[in-house]
Design a protein around this motif. Structure first.
Motif, PDB file in Angstrom:
ATOM      1  N   THR A   1      -7.618   3.892  -3.269  1.00 30.12           N
ATOM      2  CA  THR A   1      -6.313   4.183  -2.674  1.00 30.12           C
ATOM      3  C   THR A   1      -5.173   4.156  -3.693  1.00 30.12           C
TER       4      THR A   1
ATOM      5  N   GLN B   1      -7.060  -2.108  -4.716  1.00 30.64           N
ATOM      6  CA  GLN B   1      -6.740  -0.753  -4.273  1.00 30.64           C
ATOM      7  C   GLN B   1      -7.375   0.296  -5.178  1.00 30.64           C
TER       8      GLN B   1
ATOM      9  N   GLY C   1       0.800  -1.220   0.000  1.00 29.13           N
ATOM     10  CA  GLY C   1       0.000   0.000   0.000  1.00 29.13           C
ATOM     11  C   GLY C   1       0.833   1.270   0.000  1.00 29.13           C
TER      12      GLY C   1
ATOM     13  N   LYS D   1      -3.945  -7.084  -6.416  1.00 37.18           N
ATOM     14  CA  LYS D   1      -3.961  -5.991  -5.447  1.00 37.18           C
ATOM     15  C   LYS D   1      -4.207  -4.646  -6.128  1.00 37.18           C
TER      16      LYS D   1
END
Length: 176
Positions: free
Chosen positions: A52, A47, A28, A43
């Motif tokens: 994000t 995200q 992240g 991922k």
């Protein structure tokens, strides 16, 4: 170092095994990604859907040309790729000799991490196989270049015809 809010420019998003570029995404630590392929890293979708990670997909040839333009100090590249599609949204169209092109702006980075096969102690780099596709361009388009290499040799031990990135473009060499 735990650095966050990374803006990543890469051919692909790596994978979700926390190695290479994928590490920054899995942990992240990336806030945006410009790439031509993200399908091997689930991922990215997670995200992106969570808001994000901002993802900009760029056709591979266009991505290469945008990086090359950044490294050469050019103002951009004209390409017909994407005209009349979602790729064209928000981009300037320019007509040359009756044909419509998109103006694709250059890409530059503050830091580039490139992978080379071999370096000499002056930072001259030799790549192998597909390593020649994006690494030499990215080394030209970054303010600070870190080269991860498999082998470091003395100056003079690399045939000058094999050097793809001159040492003047490399700031740090790290042996893997």
């Amino acid at each position: 170092t735990g650095i966050k809010d990374l803006h990543i420019i890469a051919n692909d998003a790596g994978n979700d095994k926390a190695d290479g570029i994928g590490t920054f995404i899995v942990e992240g630590r990336a806030s945006s990604l410009v790439a031509s392929h993200v399908g091997l890293n689930p991922k990215v979708a997670e995200q992106m859907n969570a808001g994000t990670l901002a993802v900009t997909l760029v056709p591979q040839g266009t991505l290469a040309e945008r990086i090359r333009c950044g490294g050469c100090g050019l103002g951009g590249v004209l390409t017909p790729t994407g005209v009349g599609t979602i790729v064209a949204e928000g981009k300037q169209e320019i007509v040359v000799d009756g044909k419509t092109y998109l103006l694709e702006t250059p890409l530059r980075a503050e830091v580039a991490i490139v992978k080379a096969w071999k370096a000499d102690t002056s930072g001259n780099l030799v790549y192998r196989r597909a390593g020649k596709n994006f690494n030499p361009m990215m080394a030209m388009a970054a303010d600070f270049v870190i080269a991860e290499v498999e082998e470091i040799v003395e100056v003079g031990q690399i045939d000058p015809d094999q050097v793809c990135t001159p040492g003047a473009c490399v700031d740090m060499v790290v042996q893997l």
